[in-house]
Design an enzyme around this catalytic site. Structure first.
Site: not given
Length: 403
Positions: A338, A152, A319, A290
């Site tokens: 995210h 990805n 998260q 991050r």
């Protein structure tokens, strides 16, 4: 037989897309991607039990693994409940052989959890980025750590480009004006600029960072980068790149800065009040790496003072971000959950790669070297190239990331 514990994000609020529905998905299929820009082949499992382009990363999607695993007599447990000692994740982890999770909804494999998971032998990241696994503990306990390298990376790079244009062109407030029934052009264009001619820099120029640079080059911008490893001279010449020894050296020259570095001790809170103050007033900052690479409160202050013209990204800490997270209400931001690496296109690749890893591991054959982070009691594959070993670390435990 193995027990595979898979931690995935929740299904859509209006339910999982109905099988066979002609309107369940916006498109009927995906372009075929056989290899990545560096020549690495896309995942090659022996078979798949899912339809590429379908929602695989949520609980009901199960990464397309159930038929494959159960046909071999293995057990698959899928949950989104991962927080706290009474979570499904913690209860099921006790006798799990394999844990699979995504960076977007990470199952945090802490040293304590690894120590308590007596059967755990393999931790798989469905995607890229395994900082939710305590690698020191994985090495100490002989747990193999693998991720679907590159699956990805381009998805994230596209998200960076989208966010860059959204901030510079003031797209989100303009779109909101339309939704609200307005037509106040001056309100929209008073913060809208052209990207053309700006100076854009990336902190780290690995797979994602370099892909961002390549995608922004046609916008006639000046491109800058900093990285521990300088890119080949022919790549610098091709893209007209300016190399800087550090982020502190680079950011004063840039109108847009994008962070594409891993989180490790050298990058944690790298973008603090001091570094943000060294940037041009009105710089745009994009962070899909991050959240803890930036100081959360320093970013908010920089937006409120006007030092930053905008901040966008899809990484938060913690998260999932709570409803009262301070970033939700700060001015001039373009934050998303995210999602940058979890497009339906990316899901097809990282689900296939997860199956490929499981096929190899369950059959006792080698997992692809580029997928490995930790194996055989030490750093391996991509992990060996991505992590430096601390000089003071016992038994070669990993320290700061290198890429």
């Amino acid at each position: 037989m193995a027990k595979v514990l898979c931690v995935l994000y929740d299904d859509p609020t209006d339910g999982y897309p109905a099988a066979g529905s002609p309107t369940a998905y916006a498109r009927d299929g995906l372009p075929r991607i056989d290899s990545y820009p560096d020549g690495q082949t896309a995942p090659t499992p022996r078979a798949i039990d899912f339809t590429p382009g379908h929602l695989l990363g949520s609980v009901s999607g199960e990464l397309g693994l159930r038929a494959f695993l159960e046909s071999r007599g293995h057990t698959l447990v899928v949950t989104s409940d991962k927080e706290g000692p009474d979570s499904v994740f913690d209860r099921e982890l006790a006798d799990a052989d394999v844990v699979v999770s995504q960076p977007f909804w990470p199952a945090y494999l802490t040293a304590e959890r690894i120590a308590g998971a007596k059967n755990l032998k393999l931790a798989v990241t469905a995607g890229i980025g395994s900082d939710h696994v305590d690698l020191d503990a994985a090495i100490a306990h002989g747990v193999t750590v693998a991720e679907v390298t590159y699956s990805n990376s381009i998805s994230v790079a596209e998200h960076v480009v989208m966010m860059t244009l959204s901030l510079v062109r003031n797209y989100l407030p303009a779109h909101q004006l339309v939704l609200d029934g307005g037509w106040h052009i001056a309100d929209c264009v008073s913060r809208s600029y052209d990207l053309e001619g700006m100076h854009v820099g990336t902190v780290a120029a690995g797979r994602i960072g370099l892909a961002v640079l390549r995608r922004l080059a046609p916008f006639d911008v000046a491109l800058h980068y900093t990285d521990r490893h300088r890119l080949p001279a022919d790549v610098e010449s091709e893209l007209g790149l300016v190399f800087h020894e550090s982020a502190a050296d680079m950011v004063p020259h840039c109108d847009v800065v994008t962070i594409n570095a891993p989180l490790h001790p050298e990058t944690e809170h790298l973008f603090d009040d001091k570094l943000l103050a060294a940037m041009k007033r009105g710089t745009y900052l994009i962070n899909t790496a991050r959240a803890r690479i930036v100081d959360q409160d320093a970013v908010r202050r920089a937006l409120e003072s006007g030092q930053l013209a905008g901040y966008a990204g899809d990484v938060w800490y913690p998260q999932p971000a709570p409803a009262d997270h301070p970033w939700r209400g700060m001015p001039h931001h373009g934050m998303t959950p995210h999602i940058s690496g979890s497009s339906l296109s990316a899901q097809a690749r990282y689900a296939a790669g997860t199956r490929e890893i499981l096929e190899s591991w369950l059959d006792g054959t080698p997992v692809r070297e580029e997928y490995l982070i930790v194996d055989g009691g030490g750093l391996a594959g991509t992990g060996a190239r991505s992590y430096a070993v601390r000089a003071d670390a016992p038994d070669g435990l990993p320290g700061t990331a290198r890429l």
